[in-house]
Write a protein that holds these residues in place. Structure first.
Motif, PDB file in Angstrom:
ATOM      1  N   ASP A  76       5.118  51.890 -89.164  1.00 24.14           N
ATOM      2  CA  ASP A  76       4.303  51.882 -87.948  1.00 24.14           C
ATOM      3  C   ASP A  76       2.878  51.420 -88.221  1.00 24.14           C
ATOM      4  O   ASP A  76       2.206  51.928 -89.142  1.00 24.14           O
ATOM      5  CB  ASP A  76       4.280  53.276 -87.328  1.00 24.14           C
ATOM      6  N   ASP A  77       2.457  50.434 -87.422  1.00 21.36           N
ATOM      7  CA  ASP A  77       1.087  49.909 -87.437  1.00 21.36           C
ATOM      8  C   ASP A  77       0.684  49.264 -88.762  1.00 21.36           C
ATOM      9  O   ASP A  77      -0.487  48.934 -88.955  1.00 21.36           O
ATOM     10  CB  ASP A  77       0.071  51.011 -87.098  1.00 21.36           C
ATOM     11  N   PRO A 130       8.648  47.156 -86.151  1.00 24.23           N
ATOM     12  CA  PRO A 130       7.753  47.800 -87.121  1.00 24.23           C
ATOM     13  C   PRO A 130       8.553  48.514 -88.208  1.00 24.23           C
ATOM     14  O   PRO A 130       9.170  49.548 -87.955  1.00 24.23           O
ATOM     15  CB  PRO A 130       6.955  48.775 -86.257  1.00 24.23           C
ATOM     16  N   ASP A 185       4.645  48.310 -80.635  1.00 20.50           N
ATOM     17  CA  ASP A 185       6.012  48.769 -80.843  1.00 20.50           C
ATOM     18  C   ASP A 185       6.980  47.610 -81.019  1.00 20.50           C
ATOM     19  O   ASP A 185       6.608  46.442 -80.964  1.00 20.50           O
ATOM     20  CB  ASP A 185       6.446  49.636 -79.650  1.00 20.50           C
ATOM     21  N   TYR A 201       5.378  44.751 -90.296  1.00 21.10           N
ATOM     22  CA  TYR A 201       6.183  44.248 -89.178  1.00 21.10           C
ATOM     23  C   TYR A 201       7.075  43.111 -89.652  1.00 21.10           C
ATOM     24  O   TYR A 201       6.675  42.285 -90.487  1.00 21.10           O
ATOM     25  CB  TYR A 201       5.290  43.716 -88.055  1.00 21.10           C
TER      26      TYR A 201
END
Length: 758
Positions: free
Chosen positions: A200-201, A197, A173, A204
């Motif tokens: 997400d995942d 982020p 996160d 970044y």
């Protein structure tokens, strides 16, 4: 006596630790249900792939982000305490130029054109110059110190070893970390780092920024230029980093990284160890006080951009590309004589640019691992200095020798290194690298009977007459040379059991050939330096709570590049010729021990022993006869003993967890210059303590750190322009004064760091 004491103490520590481990093992057999402390597993990338430290058959030290934080380590030079036979220190004259030696191999002169002997890497990107290489710790995962030639995987200029600065990869996160440090000498550091982020995942954005400020440990008592900042040994650094990481699939990773550092700390004034015979200024009371006739300002700017792509083709094959460019610019003021007169002043400019591209292909199976790649490097290293000798030539209106030019290099390399399991216990490592390099050099060198500076306005009211200077400073060298080199590595490893490996290896490295950046006329380039290294070692763990790693080594350092001073018609003739004139050898031992005595108490110790000397230094007399004057040369910045012993102790309270740590770092006597050394630093030790707190909620942290508790004074550099006499006195040297100058390491400091994480 002190040397024997420290050796015996370290030996006693090793023996007692081993005995304690046996007692612990016996206790475990009697109480099998009682849980035993376990050492943390350490991952490194010394062989350009992620491996356990205990499986890497080379001498490598890894210092994690947690260790750096809990020991209050803020700059890369402090890592020397944890690596045997390693010297990482700030150089003379500036706060950002690095003096790096490993096993007696390094760079004696930071002038452009000379090449380092220890490679510095930021996320696999090579830093070609020592200016700006005193890196502040910012957003780092670990620092690895690889000892011994790394000529197969890392290439030229790693004949002593390599320092790897590894930053963190992002995941999970959003994060935001704030840190503030306050300490004596008005120490004020502020750091912010975090990640966000964007997808997400997958995507970044990372960032880090620091403002690092500190008053000087001393002052410039007098300055010939009015309204100057009088702080000496101060710090004024701004550094930042932006990172974009993208992981579109589990098999593909990309990182774009930009970093910039601006160091506007003052020029570092040296301490006069002898009173001036041309001024009435006494030797200062403090080793951190000085005098100067130059501006006190100084600047080092470094900037870099890199792009990394990793593609995991399948379970066996991996492809990696690292593209990078870096540049640095450093106008600097070095007052060699450290007086208020222009006796021997050297204002200078260093200007460097580099571009590199590396492609790696790695293969990893149960019995065979291979690291291979192609590497390209292009570097433009330029500089300009004015050696002002006004006082000695007042009758002529002063004298300045101006030297400027570039040493530009372009190199190509291909490498491969593989390890094959011959049996369940025996494995063989073979590696080779081929490098071809071309270097182009220009040198302008001449004398003007006046005081001149690199730029108009360098000192108030100064105007630089470029037409006069161009007519007086001729082009004396314009040449090109190409070298090629094949550097091999051969190793054998024996896995005695799951927790013990023994290894032996031969490796070779080379430092680039170059041209003399101070040439006074046409002269040939010098050939590369060569180091042949032989190692035997053991990596072992006992009962899960004792780690003992040891290495013995021997290295043969040939074709060492040194300057010889040639006679001239008068004092204005500073004729120097660079040649491959030296051969030295070194042998030694390195021992690293970690012991988890209990769940709360960890002990560690390191020991480095080295015997290094010049076997031959060849030159010629006026009649052309060969002479050996190796008795006037010494392997500088290399103590015969380095040792570190320390502990960490964890305990829990109602207000949070605490970690208490301490260490004692010892360095034996060492010389500061290679030729005709006049200053040696006696053996000394640094005692350090820290107390760290982690809040119950996991957001707040704090650390109180005391360094150099006993306030030791120790030399890290010198300028010596005097001639010793038989009765213990000195005759004045270049500039006509008693110029014997010392530069010193940090005094006792105390600091408090408070951090908060969102």
């Amino acid at each position: 006596m002190e040397l024997n004491t420290i050796k015996l103490s370290c030996l006693a520590l090793a023996i007692s630790t081993a005995l304690t481990s046996q007692l612990t093992l016996a206790a475990e057999e009697e109480n099998p249900a009682e849980q035993q402390p376990i050492l943390e597993r350490i991952q490194v990338t010394a062989r350009k792939t992620v491996e356990s430290l205990q499986n890497v058959p080379i001498a490598v030290t890894s210092v994690s982000a947690e260790q750096l934080s809990e020991n209050g380590i803020s700059v890369v030079t402090e890592v020397q305490q944890f690596s045997p036979n390693t010297t990482l220190q700030r150089s003379r004259g500036t706060n950002s130029t690095l003096t790096a030696f490993i096993r007696g191999v390094g760079q004696d002169d930071p002038l452009w054109g000379y090449e380092p002997g220890v490679g510095i890497y930021i996320d696999d990107v090579y830093m070609a110059r020592p200016q700006g290489a005193v890196l502040d710790i910012l957003d780092v995962e670990r620092i690895e110190v690889l000892r011994g030639p790394q000529g197969t995987l890392y290439g030229k200029n790693t004949i002593g070893g390599a320092i790897k600065y590894v930053t963190k990869k992002m995941s999970d996160d959003a994060e935001l970390n704030l840190n503030a440090t306050l300490g004596n000498y008005a120490h004020q550091d502020f750091k912010i780092a975090g990640q966000y982020p964007l997808v997400d995942d997958k995507l970044y954005l990372g960032f880090a920024f620091s403002s690092l400020q500190r008053d000087g440990y001393g002052e410039f008592i007098t300055s010939a230029i009015p309204d100057q900042d009088k702080e000496n040994y101060n710090k004024d650094v701004m550094a930042g980093r932006l990172t974009l990481e993208y992981t579109p699939t589990n098999d593909l990773f990309m990182r774009l990284n930009y970093d910039k550092t601006q160091d506007e700390s003052n020029a570092k004034g040296g301490y006069r160890l002898l009173p001036s015979i041309l001024t009435d200024a006494p030797v200062p009371d403090s080793v951190y006080d000085s005098y100067t006739s130059l501006p006190t300002w100084n600047k080092v700017e470094t900037e870099g951009l890199s792009f990394t792509l990793e593609y995991f083709i399948n379970d066996e094959w991996t492809f990696k590309s690292v593209t990078a460019s870096r540049e640095s610019y450093s106008p600097t003021n070095i007052d060699f004589d450290n007086t208020s007169l222009r006796i021997f002043d050297v204002p200078a400019i260093y200007d460097d640019e580099q571009f590199s591209q590396e492609f790696q292909v790695n293969y990893d199976t149960e019995d065979l691992t291979i690291a291979s790649g192609l590497y390209y490097f292009k570097g433009d290293s330029c500089g300009h200095f004015d050696a002002i000798l006004e006082e000695a030539f007042m009758a002529y209106g002063g004298l300045t020798r101006e030297v400027r030019g570039c040493n530009d290099s372009e190199s190509y390399a291909a490498y491969v290194q593989g390890s094959y399991n011959l049996t369940d216990q025996w494995s063989l490592t073979l590696g080779a690298r081929y490098t071809e390099e071309t270097k182009d050099a220009t040198v302008y060198n001449g004398v003007i009977f006046d005081s001149i500076y690199p730029e108009t306005g360098w000192v108030p009211g100064f105007e630089r007459d470029e037409d006069l200077i161009d007519a007086s400073i001729p082009l004396v060298l314009d040449d090109s040379e190409t070298w090629s080199r094949f550097t091999p590595r051969v190793g054998i490893e024996y896995q005695y059991n799951d927790t013990m490996m023994m290894f032996a290896s031969y490796s070779q490295g080379f430092k680039s050939g170059t041209f003399n950046p101070r040439a006074t006329g046409p002269e040939p380039a010098v050939n590369p330096e060569i180091v042949d290294s032989y190692e035997m070692g053991i990596k072992s763990e006992w009962n899960g709570n004792l780690r003992v790693n040891a290495t013995v080594f021997y290295l043969d350092h040939k074709d060492r590049q040194f300057v010889t001073v040639l006679p001239g018609e008068d004092a204005a003739d500073l004729n120097q010729r660079l040649g491959n004139i030296g051969t030295s050898t070194a042998s030694g031992l390195e021992l690293e021990i970690q012991y988890a005595a209990t769940e709360s108490l960890n002990l560690f110790g390191t020991l480095g022993l080295i015997d290094s000397s010049f076997d031959e230094v060849i030159s010629y007399d006026e009649d052309g006869n060969k002479i050996d004057f190796s008795d006037t040369y010494t392997v500088a910045n290399t103590p015969d003993t380095t040792a570190n012993a320390g502990f960490t102790y964890d305990f829990t309270t109602a207000i949070g967890d605490f970690v208490l740590n301490g260490n004692y770092y010892y360095r034996g006597e060492y010389d500061l210059t290679v030729v005709d050394n006049l200053l040696s630093q006696d053996a000394y030790g640094l005692l350090n303590f820290g107390l760290n707190w982690y809040g119950n909620e996991g957001n707040w942290t704090a650390g109180l750190h005391l360094k150099n508790v006993t306030d030791e004074e120790y030399l890290v550099g010198t300028y010596a322009f005097v001639t010793p006499t038989d009765d213990g006195g000195y005759l004045p040297g270049l500039g006509g004064d008693n110029t014997l100058i010392g530069y010193y390491g940090d005094p006792r400091t105390i600091s408090l760091t408070v951090g908060y994480s969102f």
